[in-house]
Design a protein around this motif. Structure first.
Motif, short mmCIF file in Angstrom:
data_model
loop_
_atom_site.label_atom_id
_atom_site.label_comp_id
_atom_site.label_asym_id
_atom_site.label_seq_id
_atom_site.Cartn_x
_atom_site.Cartn_y
_atom_site.Cartn_z
N GLN A 37 0.84 -1.20 0.00
CA GLN A 37 0.00 0.00 0.00
C GLN A 37 0.88 1.25 0.00
N ARG A 38 0.52 2.21 -0.82
CA ARG A 38 1.28 3.46 -0.90
C ARG A 38 0.69 4.49 0.06
N THR A 39 1.56 5.33 0.59
CA THR A 39 1.16 6.52 1.33
C THR A 39 1.29 7.70 0.37
N VAL A 40 0.22 8.49 0.23
CA VAL A 40 0.18 9.55 -0.78
C VAL A 40 -0.20 10.87 -0.11
N SER A 41 0.48 11.93 -0.49
CA SER A 41 0.24 13.24 0.13
C SER A 41 -0.94 13.96 -0.53
N ARG A 42 -2.13 13.40 -0.35
CA ARG A 42 -3.34 14.06 -0.83
C ARG A 42 -4.50 13.73 0.10
N PHE A 72 9.74 5.61 5.46
CA PHE A 72 9.54 4.99 4.15
C PHE A 72 10.76 4.19 3.71
N ALA A 73 10.50 3.00 3.19
CA ALA A 73 11.55 2.23 2.54
C ALA A 73 11.83 2.78 1.15
N LEU A 74 10.80 3.29 0.49
CA LEU A 74 10.90 3.91 -0.82
C LEU A 74 10.01 5.15 -0.81
N HIS A 75 10.45 6.21 -1.47
CA HIS A 75 9.59 7.40 -1.58
C HIS A 75 10.03 8.21 -2.79
N TRP A 76 9.08 8.94 -3.37
CA TRP A 76 9.35 9.78 -4.54
C TRP A 76 8.25 10.82 -4.68
N HIS A 77 8.47 11.79 -5.55
CA HIS A 77 7.48 12.80 -5.88
C HIS A 77 7.16 12.71 -7.38
N ALA A 78 5.90 12.86 -7.70
CA ALA A 78 5.47 12.85 -9.10
C ALA A 78 4.17 13.62 -9.21
N ASN A 79 4.09 14.48 -10.22
CA ASN A 79 2.87 15.24 -10.50
C ASN A 79 2.37 16.01 -9.28
N GLY A 80 3.30 16.56 -8.52
CA GLY A 80 2.94 17.39 -7.38
C GLY A 80 2.56 16.65 -6.12
N LEU A 81 2.70 15.34 -6.11
CA LEU A 81 2.34 14.54 -4.93
C LEU A 81 3.54 13.73 -4.45
N GLN A 146 1.44 16.21 -25.43
CA GLN A 146 2.54 15.87 -26.33
C GLN A 146 3.85 15.75 -25.58
N ALA A 147 4.07 16.61 -24.59
CA ALA A 147 5.28 16.55 -23.79
C ALA A 147 5.33 15.25 -23.00
N ARG A 148 4.20 14.82 -22.46
CA ARG A 148 4.15 13.55 -21.73
C ARG A 148 4.48 12.38 -22.66
N VAL A 149 3.93 12.42 -23.86
CA VAL A 149 4.16 11.33 -24.82
C VAL A 149 5.64 11.27 -25.19
N GLN A 150 6.26 12.42 -25.40
CA GLN A 150 7.67 12.44 -25.76
C GLN A 150 8.55 11.91 -24.62
N ARG A 151 8.18 12.23 -23.37
CA ARG A 151 8.94 11.69 -22.24
C ARG A 151 8.80 10.18 -22.18
N ALA A 152 7.61 9.69 -22.47
CA ALA A 152 7.40 8.24 -22.46
C ALA A 152 8.24 7.56 -23.53
N LEU A 153 8.32 8.16 -24.71
CA LEU A 153 9.09 7.57 -25.80
C LEU A 153 10.59 7.61 -25.50
N SER A 211 18.63 5.82 -20.75
CA SER A 211 18.26 7.22 -20.91
C SER A 211 17.90 7.77 -19.54
N ALA A 212 17.66 9.08 -19.48
CA ALA A 212 17.20 9.69 -18.25
C ALA A 212 15.85 9.08 -17.88
N LEU A 213 15.58 8.97 -16.60
CA LEU A 213 14.36 8.34 -16.14
C LEU A 213 13.34 9.40 -15.75
N PRO A 214 12.23 9.53 -16.50
CA PRO A 214 11.22 10.53 -16.18
C PRO A 214 10.36 10.09 -15.03
N ALA A 215 9.54 11.01 -14.53
CA ALA A 215 8.62 10.66 -13.45
C ALA A 215 7.45 9.87 -14.00
#
Length: 215
Positions: A37-42, A72-81, A146-153, A211-215
């Motif tokens: 289960q994830r803990t999320v800041s929302r 936390f054993a693992l933690h990160w930020h993505a999309n403002g959370l 489009q920016a999200r798609v390019q990061r995914a590619l 490559s660089a790893l996006p969020a």
């Protein structure tokens, strides 16, 4: 070393959460896989739609305090959370049980440092499908989509890293079957012997480039 931590990641629009919901629904109820289960800041949602991920909701301040205290054993930020996995959620690894984490592409290098034998699962889709799904949900402008798609590619896993790649372009059931078949290939995976594995969704020995790893 046998990988017992399954680290699932993928770009927005790839259908990662839907695919994880399919997997959970198609495993036996008593299957020995712990879903971390994830803990999320929302703030908690007023109502939970069917298939929505069950998570622990905390305020941003509480999340920061938990992170600073080493909760936390693992933690990160993505999309403002902020997202975190408490140590207790990974405790089953110590008893040999498999654990599945809904993770982040950007945090993969740090996760590999903490758990070198983890098994990455990368869920993706073609550029056209990603774009169509992101535009349909209406949360972002066409330029942001489009920016999200390019990061995914642009994303690629580190070379030489065993992983599972799933292209979730068409029917969810097909992608789910590929994921389940590939997991059954993983050394030590509990359950029945592996069925014949299709070309897509197999456990791959390495990725083509880094490559660089996006969020």
């Amino acid at each position: 070393m046998t990988a017992r931590l399954v680290y699932v990641m993928g770009p927005s629009g790839a259908g990662k959460d839907s695919l994880l919901g399919w997997l959970r629904a198609h495993l036996p109820q008593d299957f020995p896989l712990h879903w971390a289960q994830r803990t999320v800041s929302r703030r908690p949602a007023a109502s939970t739609a069917p298939g929505t991920e069950v998570h622990e909701s905390v305020s941003p301040a509480s999340f920061a305090a938990l992170r600073e205290s080493g909760a936390f054993a693992l933690h990160w930020h993505a999309n403002g959370l902020g997202y975190g996995i408490r140590h207790a959620q990974l405790a089953p690894l110590a008893t040999g049980q498999w654990v599945l984490v809904n993770g982040s592409r950007a945090h993969l290098p740090q996760a590999l440092v903490a758990f070198p034998a983890l098994l990455p699962v990368h869920i993706t889709a073609s550029a056209a499908v990603l774009q169509q799904r992101l535009l349909a949900r209406g949360r972002e402008t066409p330029d942001e989509v489009q920016a999200r798609v390019q990061r995914a590619l642009a994303f690629a896993l580190p070379p030489g890293l065993p992983r599972i790649d799933i292209c979730n372009d068409h029917r969810l059931h097909d992608a789910g079957q590929q994921l389940l078949a590939a997991l059954r290939q993983a050394p030590g995976w509990p359950g029945m012997p592996s069925p014949a594995i299709a070309a897509a969704g197999t456990l791959s020995p390495q990725a083509p480039r880094s490559s660089a790893l996006p969020a």
